[in-house]
Design an enzyme around this catalytic site. Sequence first.
Site, PDB file in Angstrom:
ATOM      1  N   ASP A   1      13.086 -13.075 -24.275  1.00 28.16           N
ATOM      2  CA  ASP A   1      11.890 -13.824 -24.628  1.00 28.16           C
ATOM      3  C   ASP A   1      11.973 -14.289 -26.084  1.00 28.16           C
ATOM      4  O   ASP A   1      12.508 -13.569 -26.942  1.00 28.16           O
ATOM      5  CB  ASP A   1      10.666 -12.913 -24.425  1.00 28.16           C
ATOM      6  CG  ASP A   1       9.361 -13.609 -24.680  1.00 28.16           C
ATOM      7  OD1 ASP A   1       9.109 -14.652 -24.056  1.00 28.16           O
ATOM      8  OD2 ASP A   1       8.581 -13.100 -25.520  1.00 28.16           O
TER       9      ASP A   1
ATOM     10  N   HIS B   1       6.288 -19.428 -15.688  1.00 26.16           N
ATOM     11  CA  HIS B   1       4.974 -18.871 -15.974  1.00 26.16           C
ATOM     12  C   HIS B   1       4.329 -19.506 -17.193  1.00 26.16           C
ATOM     13  O   HIS B   1       3.134 -19.315 -17.442  1.00 26.16           O
ATOM     14  CB  HIS B   1       5.092 -17.358 -16.194  1.00 26.16           C
ATOM     15  CG  HIS B   1       5.938 -16.988 -17.362  1.00 26.16           C
ATOM     16  ND1 HIS B   1       7.306 -17.184 -17.391  1.00 26.16           N
ATOM     17  CD2 HIS B   1       5.629 -16.445 -18.567  1.00 26.16           C
ATOM     18  CE1 HIS B   1       7.787 -16.775 -18.540  1.00 26.16           C
ATOM     19  NE2 HIS B   1       6.801 -16.334 -19.284  1.00 26.16           N
ATOM     20  N   ASP B   2       5.108 -20.262 -17.987  1.00 28.78           N
ATOM     21  CA  ASP B   2       4.596 -20.905 -19.201  1.00 28.78           C
ATOM     22  C   ASP B   2       4.262 -22.378 -19.009  1.00 28.78           C
ATOM     23  O   ASP B   2       3.869 -23.050 -19.966  1.00 28.78           O
ATOM     24  CB  ASP B   2       5.628 -20.780 -20.331  1.00 28.78           C
ATOM     25  CG  ASP B   2       5.702 -19.374 -20.908  1.00 28.78           C
ATOM     26  OD1 ASP B   2       4.651 -18.718 -20.978  1.00 28.78           O
ATOM     27  OD2 ASP B   2       6.807 -18.935 -21.274  1.00 28.78           O
TER      28      ASP B   2
ATOM     29  N   ASP C   1      -1.586 -21.629 -17.625  1.00 33.42           N
ATOM     30  CA  ASP C   1      -1.959 -20.219 -17.553  1.00 33.42           C
ATOM     31  C   ASP C   1      -3.481 -20.073 -17.647  1.00 33.42           C
ATOM     32  O   ASP C   1      -4.097 -20.647 -18.534  1.00 33.42           O
ATOM     33  CB  ASP C   1      -1.262 -19.502 -18.713  1.00 33.42           C
ATOM     34  CG  ASP C   1      -1.753 -18.090 -18.946  1.00 33.42           C
ATOM     35  OD1 ASP C   1      -2.208 -17.470 -17.981  1.00 33.42           O
ATOM     36  OD2 ASP C   1      -1.674 -17.624 -20.094  1.00 33.42           O
TER      37      ASP C   1
ATOM     38  N   GLU D   1      15.507 -17.660 -23.885  1.00 33.40           N
ATOM     39  CA  GLU D   1      14.433 -18.639 -23.728  1.00 33.40           C
ATOM     40  C   GLU D   1      14.515 -19.643 -24.879  1.00 33.40           C
ATOM     41  O   GLU D   1      14.138 -19.345 -25.996  1.00 33.40           O
ATOM     42  CB  GLU D   1      13.059 -17.964 -23.740  1.00 33.40           C
ATOM     43  CG  GLU D   1      11.924 -18.957 -23.594  1.00 33.40           C
ATOM     44  CD  GLU D   1      10.566 -18.413 -24.025  1.00 33.40           C
ATOM     45  OE1 GLU D   1       9.555 -19.090 -23.783  1.00 33.40           O
ATOM     46  OE2 GLU D   1      10.517 -17.312 -24.621  1.00 33.40           O
TER      47      GLU D   1
ATOM     48  N   ASP E   1       0.825  -1.218   0.000  1.00 35.82           N
ATOM     49  CA  ASP E   1       0.000   0.000   0.000  1.00 35.82           C
ATOM     50  C   ASP E   1       0.853   1.259   0.000  1.00 35.82           C
ATOM     51  O   ASP E   1       0.319   2.376  -0.092  1.00 35.82           O
ATOM     52  CB  ASP E   1      -0.923  -0.002   1.217  1.00 35.82           C
ATOM     53  CG  ASP E   1      -1.996  -1.086   1.124  1.00 35.82           C
ATOM     54  OD1 ASP E   1      -2.310  -1.495  -0.014  1.00 35.82           O
ATOM     55  OD2 ASP E   1      -2.483  -1.525   2.180  1.00 35.82           O
TER      56      ASP E   1
ATOM     57  N   GLY F   1      -2.834  -6.208  -8.662  1.00 43.86           N
ATOM     58  CA  GLY F   1      -2.177  -5.014  -8.139  1.00 43.86           C
ATOM     59  C   GLY F   1      -0.830  -5.236  -7.498  1.00 43.86           C
ATOM     60  O   GLY F   1      -0.329  -4.363  -6.775  1.00 43.86           O
TER      61      GLY F   1
ATOM     62  N   ARG G   1      -0.315 -18.870 -12.370  1.00 43.50           N
ATOM     63  CA  ARG G   1       0.110 -17.491 -12.095  1.00 43.50           C
ATOM     64  C   ARG G   1      -0.758 -16.878 -10.992  1.00 43.50           C
ATOM     65  O   ARG G   1      -1.076 -15.691 -11.016  1.00 43.50           O
ATOM     66  CB  ARG G   1       0.009 -16.635 -13.356  1.00 43.50           C
ATOM     67  CG  ARG G   1       0.795 -17.182 -14.538  1.00 43.50           C
ATOM     68  CD  ARG G   1       0.564 -16.380 -15.801  1.00 43.50           C
ATOM     69  NE  ARG G   1       1.297 -16.953 -16.951  1.00 43.50           N
ATOM     70  CZ  ARG G   1       1.289 -16.455 -18.174  1.00 43.50           C
ATOM     71  NH1 ARG G   1       0.569 -15.347 -18.430  1.00 43.50           N
ATOM     72  NH2 ARG G   1       1.966 -17.020 -19.150  1.00 43.50           N
TER      73      ARG G   1
END
Length: 587
Positions: free
Chosen positions: A322, A425-426, A477, A351, A124, A162, A481
């Site tokens: 990437d 993440h893949d 995905d 990658e 915050d 967020g 995540r």
Amino acid sequence: MIYYNSRDISNKTPYGAVEAGAPVSFCVSVQEDGCLEVNLVMAKEGCDPETVIGARDGSKFTFEWRSKFAGLYFYYFQARYEWNRDERTDSCQLTVFEREDDGPAWLSSGVMYQIFPDRFAKSDKYQAPFQIKNHKVHDRWGELPVHAPDENGVTLNNDFFGGNLAGILDRLDYLEDMGVTVIYLNPVFEAFSNHRYDTGDYHKIDPMLGTEKDFSELCCEASKRGIRVVIDGVYNHTGADSLYFNKYANYKSVGACQGEDSPYFNWYSFIFFPDVYESWWGIDTLPAVNEKADSYLDFIIRGEDSVIRHWLRAGASGVRLDVVDELPDVFLDELRVAVKEEKKDAMIIGEVWEDASNKEAYGERRRYFQGKQLDSVMNYPLKDAIIRYLGYDHNAKWFSDTIEGLRENYPAHTFNSLMNILGTHDTKRILTVFMESSWTYDEARQKLYSALLIWALMPGIPCIYYGDEIGMQGDKDPMNRQCFCPDRKNGEISAYFRRLLNFRKSIKDIDKMEYVPGEPDGGHFSFKREGNVCCLHVSINDQGENRRISFPGADILDFVISGRVDYVGDKTFEMYGKSGIAVLTSR
């Protein structure tokens, strides 16, 4: 019959890849009478072969050869016998590289932690400004992400939790305590989607994450803890909603979609202007870039305030590229020069999902490891092999051969710097993968522990996908995540990660230890790493029968086990089925 084994140093020295100009010795045996001669036939890919006549010593033939140029070579041996009979061996690969340097020393000795920025931590202390975008912001941290297409059948990836840079800053003590030395951030630059692989502005931190000042502060505070920050470089495509393409006119710039007057027009390839254009894998929100365009090379690499120079100066210690298979050689060659000029010890990781030494993409053989492009790659072959071996195949010889294939084909300094992963993440979460091949949660967890022993202690830098260390699960995905919620951690998995990483950290000069494969037997896989003062032994018993391992003549300094392993005295351990052990001994 010709006998030759490229992985046997009595047949070839040195082992594996060689430096350009360095001598290579070969020795073959012929196990029958009537052999008149044996020749070595060596060819650099795309060039005419050269023939070296072997020097005979009884049934053995020896050869000396050295390369003039870096490149990918293929060779075989051809024997000529009486009665006009010929024989030849299968072709073998030989990687020849130029030694510019051995890559960043900090890469092979540390521990990496991958963060998906929107889902790791939210502070915050930072309040994101209002943005006029089609975004959904979740009310509650940790609820399920949107995982279905909208009413039009389109997956927008436009739901956010967020997470921000200030949140990562707040968790630096947690990462330091775990032994992390490198943070790898998925894209942090302004974009439309939550994954941010659709870059909107390469020079701007996404306002939902923070500011450039926040990024530099994160790098600075991480550095005080001995932690470096690596960014994700997405240079094969941009977002359609970007400063450069500006398909939806959300930017004040004259984007490529506004016509040929745009300074970015020649970055893209329109088929029918403005609606049909080349894009990454046909996804129209990701228009492909012509990476050979001079103006693009100037923007990303060459310019005084180029994208790559800008963020290295802002605090980054390297870049993960990437879809590097889709970046042309000229781009990679120039990027390396710029990166090393800016920071000599900065890291460039690509990658690549396969063996990167002989990777062919779009009909072109890549030269990532020939000395002037990448320092390392993501070690997807190791991840896939671990899952196959422990998950369902249980063939230790196949697993060992897979690792030896990489060790043989990669330069030693590259093999020792590989980004060793169990998930990203893949991919599905590693615990989820093992759940799919197990009868119970306990069985899946045991497979995870054995996988971690290999992953943490193999040459290279082990990379934790955020949350794996607390037992997070998730399918493809976006379920892989989800938000990092330490209050939901599995205490046993968390404790095992910490014990194993502390064990790794305690091994002096682990990055300098030489890898020595063991003799695979059924489901039993093992390897050693030999150092000047100590020796590391890793053994996985992925089978039903018990197995004993002993260390006579050495002092046992420390050990870590997974599953049931009993100490039976006299420096001997008994490993039950589905167990593993790592033992540190004196030399």
